[in-house]
Design a protein around this motif. Structure first.
Motif, mmCIF file in Angstrom:
data_model
loop_
_atom_site.group_PDB
_atom_site.id
_atom_site.type_symbol
_atom_site.label_atom_id
_atom_site.label_comp_id
_atom_site.label_asym_id
_atom_site.label_seq_id
_atom_site.Cartn_x
_atom_site.Cartn_y
_atom_site.Cartn_z
ATOM 1 N N MET A 185 0.839 -1.202 0.000
ATOM 2 C CA MET A 185 0.000 0.000 0.000
ATOM 3 C C MET A 185 0.873 1.252 0.000
ATOM 4 N N TYR A 186 1.875 1.255 0.859
ATOM 5 C CA TYR A 186 2.764 2.413 0.958
ATOM 6 C C TYR A 186 3.503 2.623 -0.361
ATOM 7 N N GLU A 187 4.026 1.539 -0.946
ATOM 8 C CA GLU A 187 4.769 1.650 -2.201
ATOM 9 C C GLU A 187 3.875 2.112 -3.346
ATOM 10 N N ALA A 188 2.617 1.683 -3.347
ATOM 11 C CA ALA A 188 1.693 2.118 -4.390
ATOM 12 C C ALA A 188 1.461 3.626 -4.304
ATOM 13 N N MET A 189 1.265 4.133 -3.081
ATOM 14 C CA MET A 189 1.090 5.581 -2.927
ATOM 15 C C MET A 189 2.355 6.330 -3.317
ATOM 16 N N LEU A 190 3.503 5.716 -3.065
ATOM 17 C CA LEU A 190 4.784 6.377 -3.312
ATOM 18 C C LEU A 190 5.153 6.391 -4.790
ATOM 19 N N THR A 191 4.753 5.338 -5.533
ATOM 20 C CA THR A 191 5.221 5.197 -6.914
ATOM 21 C C THR A 191 4.124 5.365 -7.960
ATOM 22 N N GLY A 192 2.837 5.300 -7.575
ATOM 23 C CA GLY A 192 1.757 5.489 -8.539
ATOM 24 C C GLY A 192 1.741 4.468 -9.649
ATOM 25 N N PRO A 193 1.507 3.178 -9.352
ATOM 26 C CA PRO A 193 1.532 2.161 -10.410
ATOM 27 C C PRO A 193 0.338 2.263 -11.347
ATOM 28 N N GLN A 194 0.595 2.023 -12.628
ATOM 29 C CA GLN A 194 -0.428 1.961 -13.674
ATOM 30 C C GLN A 194 -1.328 3.206 -13.683
ATOM 31 N N ASN A 195 -2.612 3.066 -13.291
ATOM 32 C CA ASN A 195 -3.549 4.182 -13.398
ATOM 33 C C ASN A 195 -3.554 5.089 -12.169
ATOM 34 N N MET A 196 -2.809 4.715 -11.150
ATOM 35 C CA MET A 196 -2.860 5.447 -9.881
ATOM 36 C C MET A 196 -1.956 6.677 -9.926
ATOM 37 N N PRO A 197 -2.415 7.812 -9.418
ATOM 38 C CA PRO A 197 -1.554 9.000 -9.369
ATOM 39 C C PRO A 197 -0.484 8.868 -8.295
ATOM 40 N N LEU A 198 0.555 9.664 -8.426
ATOM 41 C CA LEU A 198 1.641 9.678 -7.446
ATOM 42 C C LEU A 198 1.225 10.437 -6.195
ATOM 43 N N PHE A 199 1.619 9.907 -5.043
ATOM 44 C CA PHE A 199 1.426 10.602 -3.774
ATOM 45 C C PHE A 199 2.753 10.649 -3.020
ATOM 46 N N PRO A 200 3.703 11.456 -3.496
ATOM 47 C CA PRO A 200 4.985 11.558 -2.793
ATOM 48 C C PRO A 200 4.800 12.203 -1.421
ATOM 49 N N ASP A 201 5.879 12.222 -0.649
ATOM 50 C CA ASP A 201 5.792 12.775 0.700
ATOM 51 C C ASP A 201 5.430 14.251 0.699
ATOM 52 N N SER A 202 5.684 14.929 -0.410
ATOM 53 C CA SER A 202 5.294 16.340 -0.496
ATOM 54 C C SER A 202 3.789 16.507 -0.648
ATOM 55 N N THR A 203 3.094 15.446 -1.093
ATOM 56 C CA THR A 203 1.632 15.478 -1.236
ATOM 57 C C THR A 203 0.950 14.811 -0.049
ATOM 58 N N LEU A 204 1.375 13.602 0.255
ATOM 59 C CA LEU A 204 0.908 12.872 1.441
ATOM 60 C C LEU A 204 2.140 12.525 2.273
ATOM 61 N N THR A 205 2.236 13.064 3.451
ATOM 62 C CA THR A 205 3.401 12.819 4.295
ATOM 63 C C THR A 205 3.458 11.356 4.709
#
Length: 269
Positions: A185-205
Motif C-alpha cells: 500500500m505504501y509503495e503504491a502511494m509512493l510510486t503510482g503504479p499503472q492508473n494510480m496518481p503519485l502521492f509523494p511525501d510532499s503530497t501525502l506525508t
C-alpha cells in the motif's frame, strides 16, 4: 692480555632491520585486520546490483530494454526506484503475463532475495523512491479517523470508500485493497503504479500514508462491522440502488396490488 674486541656491525644493518620490521607489521595487519564496514557494504551492493542485472537481462530486458531505457512493449525504468520494482514484482504484476489494458496481480515468480537484487539494479539506473522500512508503513499508533478522511478525499473516487475497488474507463479498474500488505500500500502511494496518481511525501506525508493504511486495516479487518447494517459487498450506491429497486419498489408494487385486490372484493355486489 687484552680482551678481544667486539664484532662490529655493518652501518646499514639497523636500517635493514627497521625495513623488515615494518614489512612484517604491514603484512600481519593486512592479514588479520578486519575490512572496513563501508568497504564491505560497497562490495555487497556491487554484487547485489550485478546479480540483479543478470536477472533483469533474462526476465525483463525483452520489454524494458537491456539498460532499462524502455521499448514499445514496456516503459523506461530509469528513475522509477527500488520501491516500484518491489511493488510490481512482489505482487506478481511483473513480469506481465500478457498485454492488456491493465496488468493483473498473480503469484510471484521471484523470491524476495531476487526481488531485492532486481530492485538494486533498477535503482542503480537512476535515483527514485527506495523500498520503505517497516517503521515507515506500520499502522501501529496511526490516526485511524484522519486516515479515513484522507482516504475518502484522495482515494475513494476510484477504490470505493472502504477500499473494495471499482471500475475505471477503457477496461481498467481500481483493485480491491482488502488483504493487501501494508508495505505494498505504501509503495503504491509512493510510486503510482499503472492508473494510480503519485502521492509523494510532499503530497501525502509519511504519517498521512500510515494513517490511510491504518484506516484500511480496520475497515477491512476480520472483526470489522458495518455501522449501517449489511454492507451489500461494500461496493457503494450500485448494489444499494439495486436492492432498493428490487426489494423496495417491488415490495411497494406488491402492496399496491394487494390493496387493489382487497378493494375490488369489498365493492363487489
Amino acid at each position: 692480555m687484552e680482551r678481544p674486541s667486539m664484532r662490529r656491525h655493518h652501518p646499514s644493518a639497523a636500517f635493514v632491520v627497521l625495513l623488515l620490521a615494518l614489512a612484517c607489521t604491514g603484512t600481519l595487519y593486512a592479514a588479520f585486520a578486519p575490512t572496513s564496514k563501508a568497504q564491505a557494504d560497497a562490495t555487497a551492493r556491487s554484487l547485489t546490483v550485478e546479480e540483479g542485472r543478470k536477472l533483469f537481462n533474462v526476465g525483463c530486458a525483452s520489454c524494458h530494454g537491456t539498460s532499462g531505457q524502455g521499448t514499445t512493449d514496456g516503459p523506461s525504468l530509469v528513475g522509477v526506484g527500488a520501491a516500484a520494482v518491489d511493488f510490481q514484482v512482489g505482487t506478481g504484476r511483473m513480469p506481465a503475463q500478457q498485454p492488456g489494458p491493465q496488468v493483473l496481480d498473480k503469484p510471484t515468480v521471484y523470491s524476495q532475495a531476487e526481488i531485492d537484487q532486481l530492485a538494486a539494479y533498477v535503482a542503480s539506473l537512476g535515483a527514485g523512491p527506495a523500498i520503505p522500512t517497516e517503521e515507515q508503513y506500520s499502522p501501529e499508533g496511526a490516526d485511524i479517523a484522519k486516515g479515513g478522511e484522507l482516504f475518502r478525499t484522495n482515494c475513494a473516487q476510484c477504490h470505493n470508500f472502504i477500499g473494495k475497488g471499482g471500475a475505471l474507463t477503457h477496461g481498467k479498474f481500481a483493485p480491491s485493497l482488502e488483504g493487501v500488505d501494508p508495505k505494498y500500500m505504501y509503495e503504491a502511494m509512493l510510486t503510482g503504479p499503472q492508473n494510480m496518481p503519485l502521492f509523494p511525501d510532499s503530497t501525502l506525508t509519511e504519517e498521512s500514508k500510515k494513517d490511510i493504511i491504518a484506516y484500511l486495516k480496520v475497515v477491512n479487518g476480520d472483526d470489522s462491522v458495518s455501522p449501517g447494517g449489511s454492507e451489500l459487498g461494500g461496493l457503494g450506491p450500485v448494489p444499494e440502488g439495486l436492492f432498493a429497486w428490487i426489494f423496495g419498489l417491488g415490495g411497494l408494487i406488491a402492496v399496491a396490488v394487494w390493496i387493489a385486490a382487497r378493494t375490488g372484493k369489498v365493492r363487489k355486489p
